[in-house]
Design a protein around this motif. Structure first.
Motif: not given
Length: 690
Positions: A449-472
Motif C-alpha cells: 500500500i505504501v509503495e503504490i502510494t509512493r509511486i502516486y506521490g512521486e508523480f514521475q513519468q515512466d517510473a520503473k520498479r523491479k517486480l516479480e512477473v510470472d515468477g521472474k
C-alpha cells in the motif's frame, strides 16, 4: 493469530450458529437472524463495562428527576459512549431464563436509547423473535451468542467490520445476490484513503481541524471508518465527521451501529436510494470515497434520473450525461462531484470502478461525454489499476479514480496512470473470489500500500520498479503521466461517393417486383368490387412500367443522371404517371454498385455518400484532421472526405494499452523440441498400456 485468520474463524463460528436454523429457515433467510443477533451481541459487549453504573444511576437518580424531559445525554455520559441500555437484561441474563427468553429479549431491545432501537428496527427483528420462539429455537440462539466474545478489547473496530462483511458475503451468496454487490477489502480502502489524503497531510495536522467525509453507497461503513481512523492517527486533535447513505437495510443498520459505538452522529447516516432520495441534498464535503456496485443496471431509477437530467441539466447532479442503463457507475461519480466544495481547497474523491468506465461508449455517448466533462474541467487527477481477485464476490480487475476540483499546480492539465496490478500476494486461503490481497505491512506482509502510494506521490513519468512477473523479476513501468488532451479524440465520419450503374435485365426487373412501393400499386385498402378494380388497374400499371423499362434495352448506364433522363422520357412516352416512391423503387431495383461508374450527385452537384462504404476514424485531439486524412486515409482511398457535420469529440482511457509490453513468441526450434518430447512421452505411455 493473523488478523485474516482471526476474522475468518470468528465469522465462521458465528455463521455456524445458523445450522440451528436448518429446516425451519431457508438458507437465504439465515442472515435475517445472524446479522441482528451479531449487532445486539456487539452492543451488549460494548456496554458491559459500564452496565452496572448506568443501571444504578438510572434507578437512583433518573427516576427521581421528575422535571427531566430527556435523560439520554446523562445516561450516555455514564455509559461512556453515545448510547446506553436501561434494561436489566444482558445476554448472560437472557440465557439464565429460558422460559421467558422472548419477552426478556424484547425488553432488552426496548431498553436501548432511541438510536440503538432504531438500528434494530431496520432488521424487522420482532418478526424473527416470534418465529424463533415458536420453533423453540430462540433460547438456543441466544445461548450460542452469549458465548461469543465481541468486546472491543478482544475484537477491534476494524476486525468487527471484517466480520460483518464476511457474514454479509455469506448471506449474499446464500441469497444469490448480484455479483456486483460486493464488499470492499480493508487493504483496498486503506490504499484509497492513502491516495485521498497524501497531498493534504500538512493541513490535516492542524490543531482542531474539522473535515467531512462522505460515502454515497456506504454499506457497513468500512470506508468511513478507515478514513476516520487515518485522520485521527495523523492528528489526535482533528475532528473528522462522517456522512453516508445506504439502500440495504441490513448494511445500513450495521453501519449505524458501528458509528454509534464510535461516537459519531448517526443522524449523518441516511437510509434510501441515493439517486431518488438524496438524504444529504444540501451538503458538500471535503473528502468522498466509495465503492459503488458496478455493472449493475439503474433501470429502477431511470424515470427519476432522466427527469432530473432533462429538467435541471448542470443545475442538477447528472448534467454531463447519462451512462448506459446497464451500468450506473458514472451516476455515482457525478453525484459525488455535485457535492464538491467550491472554496477552501475544494474536495477530493476516490472511487472504485471496473474497467468499463475507462472506455465504454463511443464519442457522443453518455459515458464518453461524462469522461469529456470530467477531463476537460481538469478534475481527473489519477487512476490506479489494482490486481484482480481482490474482492469477495468478483475476480475482475478494478481501478481507483482520484478526482478533485483543486489540483496541485504540478498536476494541472495532467493525468497520472499508476500500474499497480503486480502489487499483491496470494492469500493462504481464499475468501469467496478473493484470492489476492495487497500487502499492508501487518503480520509480516510487505507494505505494498505504501509503495503504490509512493509511486502516486512521486508523480514521475515512466517510473520503473523491479517486480516479480510470472515468477521472474523484471523492470516494470508503474507510472505514466499524460496531458488531459492525450485521452481525447475526434470521431470523424469518412464518406466515399456513391457510384452506381443501371441496367434493365430480367434479374433486376425481378428485384423491382419485391420493392414495397412497386408492390403496393397492385393492392387496395378498400373492399368488394372497388378493391378488385383498383387491384386490376394496379397490375396493369405495373406491366406498363415494366414494358417502358424494357424499351430502354439492355444498355449499361454508368451515369445516374443519364439513366434518369432516359427513364423519364420512356415513362412519359408510355403515358404513365408514377409517384416519387415508385420512381425511387425503380432506381433501387435497377442499380448496382460499380467502382468504375460516375459519382452520383445531389441537386447541388455535391457527391452523395455511399452508406455501405462509410467508415469511422478516431483522430487524436492533438492531431489535425486534414493532416490525418492526407497521411492515413487519402493514400488508400483518394475519393474519401470527412462529413464535418458528424464530427464528435470523445474521450477514453485505454489503460492496458499504455502499459502493454510486447512479448516475442518462443523460437520455433524450442517449440519443435517441446513437441518431440511430448510425442516421446505419449509413445512411452502407450507402450505401457499395450
Amino acid at each position: 493469530m493473523a488478523r485474516t485468520e482471526k476474522v475468518r474463524k470468528l465469522a465462521g463460528f458465528i455463521w455456524s450458529i445458523a445450522e440451528l436454523l436448518r429446516g425451519d429457515y431457508k438458507q437465504a433467510d439465515y442472515g435475517k437472524v445472524i446479522l441482528p443477533f451479531t449487532v445486539l451481541r456487539r452492543l451488549d459487549c460494548v456496554l458491559e463495562p459500564t452496565k452496572a453504573v448506568v443501571m444504578d444511576f438510572y434507578e437512583t437518580k433518573v427516576k427521581s428527576m421528575k422535571n427531566l424531559k430527556n435523560p439520554e445525554p446523562l445516561l450516555n455520559q455514564k455509559a461512556g459512549v453515545t448510547f446506553h441500555n436501561i434494561s436489566q437484561f444482558t445476554f448472560q441474563k437472557l440465557k439464565a431464563d429460558p422460559d421467558n427468553v422472548a419477552a426478556n429479549l424484547k425488553n432488552f431491545i426496548n431498553g436501548f436509547s432511541v438510536a440503538g432501537r432504531e438500528i434494530i428496527e431496520y432488521f424487522n427483528f420482532n418478526d424473527q423473535i416470534n418465529r424463533l420462539d415458536e420453533a423453540n429455537l430462540l433460547f438456543l440462539i441466544v445461548k450460542k451468542f452469549a458465548e461469543i466474545n465481541l468486546h472491543p478489547d478482544e475484537v477491534d473496530s476494524m476486525e468487527m467490520g471484517y466480520v460483518f462483511e464476511e457474514l454479509i458475503r455469506k448471506f449474499s451468496e446464500e441469497s444469490n445476490a448480484t455479483a456486483g454487490e460486493h464488499f470492499t477489502p480493508r487493504e483496498v480502502i486503506r490504499l484509497m484513503v492513502n491516495l485521498l489524503f497524501l497531498n493534504d497531510r500538512d493541513s490535516l495536522t492542524q490543531k482542531g481541524i474539522v473535515k467531512t467525509i462522505y460515502d454515497p453507497a456506504c454499506g457497513t461503513g468500512g470506508m468511513l471508518s478507515v478514513a476516520e481512523e487515518y485522520i485521527k492517527e495523523l492528528n489526535q486533535d482533528s475532528k473528522p465527521v462522517v456522512f453516508g447513505q445506504e439502500i440495504n437495510p441490513e448494511s445500513y443498520a450495521i453501519c449505524k451501529s458501528d458509528m454509534l459505538i464510535k461516537g459519531q452522529d448517526i443522524s449523518n447516516i441516511k437510509f434510501g436510494n441515493t439517486f431518488t432520495t438524496d438524504g444529504l441534498a444540501q451538503e458538500t464535503f471535503d473528502y468522498m470515497l466509495s465503492n459503488p456496485p458496478f455493472g449493475v443496471e439503474w433501470k429502477k431509477v431511470q424515470t427519476y434520473v432522466k427527469s432530473e437530467y432533462e429538467k435541471k441539466g448542470f443545475d442538477g447532479r447528472f448534467g454531463a450525461g447519462l451512462p448506459r442503463i446497464s451500468d450506473g457507475s458514472f451516476l455515482f461519480l457525478q453525484h459525488m462531484i455535485s457535492k464538491m466544495k467550491r472554496d477552501n481547497g475544494g474536495s477530493r474523491i476516490a472511487i472504485v470502478f471496473n474497467g468499463s468506465p475507462l472506455f465504454s461508449g463511443s464519442a457522443g455517448s453518455g459515458e464518453s461525454d461524462i469522461r469529456k466533462w470530467i477531463i476537460e474541467n481538469d478534475m481527473l487527477e489519477a487512476i490506479v489499476a489494482m490486481p484482480d481477485q481482490l474482492f469477495y464476490n468478483t475476480g475482475i480487475y478494478t481501478y481507483i479514480w482520484i478526482v478533485t476540483n483543486y489540483k496541485n499546480p504540478k498536476r494541472k492539465g495532467k493525468i497520472q496512470l499508476v500500474n499497480g496490478i503486480y502489487y499483491y500476494r496470494k492469500m493462504s486461503r481464499s475468501l469467496g473470489n478473493k484470492r489476492n490481497e495487497i500487502g499492508d505491512g501487518e503480520d509480516g506482509k510487505p507494505n505494498q500500500i505504501v509503495e503504490i502510494t509512493r509511486i502516486y506521490g512521486e508523480f514521475q513519468q515512466d517510473a520503473k520498479r523491479k517486480l516479480e512477473v510470472d515468477g521472474k523479476e523484471k523492470d516494470v513501468i508503474v507510472s505514466k503521466i499524460f496531458d488531459n488532451e492525450d485521452f481525447g479524440y475526434w470521431r470523424i465520419t469518412v464518406e466515399r461517393p456513391l457510384r452506381l450503374n443501371f441496367q434493365v435485365s430480367d434479374e433486376r426487373i425481378a428485384k423491382l417486383e419485391t420493392e414495397t412501393a412497386f408492390m403496393n400499386l397492385a393492392e387496395s385498402k378498400k373492399r368488394g368490387g372497388v378493391a378488385l378494380r383498383e387491384i386490376e388497374e394496379g397490375k396493369q400499371l405495373q406491366e406498363l412500367i415494366k414494358e417502358a423499362l424494357r424499351n430502354l434495352g439492355d444498355c449499361l448506364y454508368k451515369n445516374r443522371d443519364e439513366f434518369e433522363t432516359d427513364l423519364t422520357a420512356e415513362i412519359k412516352a408510355a403515358d404513365v404517371k408514377i409517384s416519387a416512391p415508385v420512381k425511387k423503387a425503380i432506381l433501387n431495383a435497377l442499380a448496382e454498385r460499380d467502382e468504375t461508374a460516375d459519382i452520383c450527385t445531389d441537386k447541388d452537384s455535391n457527391p452523395e455518400p455511399d452508406s455501405d462504404l462509410r467508415d469511422y476514424e478516431n483522430v487524436p485531439l492533438k492531431d489535425d484532421i486534414d493532416e490525418y486524412m492526407k497521411r492515413e486515409v487519402l493514400p488508400h482511398v483518394p475519393d474519401a472526405w470527412v462529413d464535418e457535420s458528424k464530427t464528435r469529440i470523445g474521450y477514453e482511457i485505454p489503460f492496458t494499452r499504455h502499459f502493454y509490453e510486447y512479448v516475442p513468441p518462443r523460437p520455433l526450434e524450442e517449440i519443435e523440441h517441446e513437441i518431440k518430447d511430448l510425442e516421446e512421452e505419449i509413445r512411452g505411455m502407450l507402450e505401457e498400456v499395450i
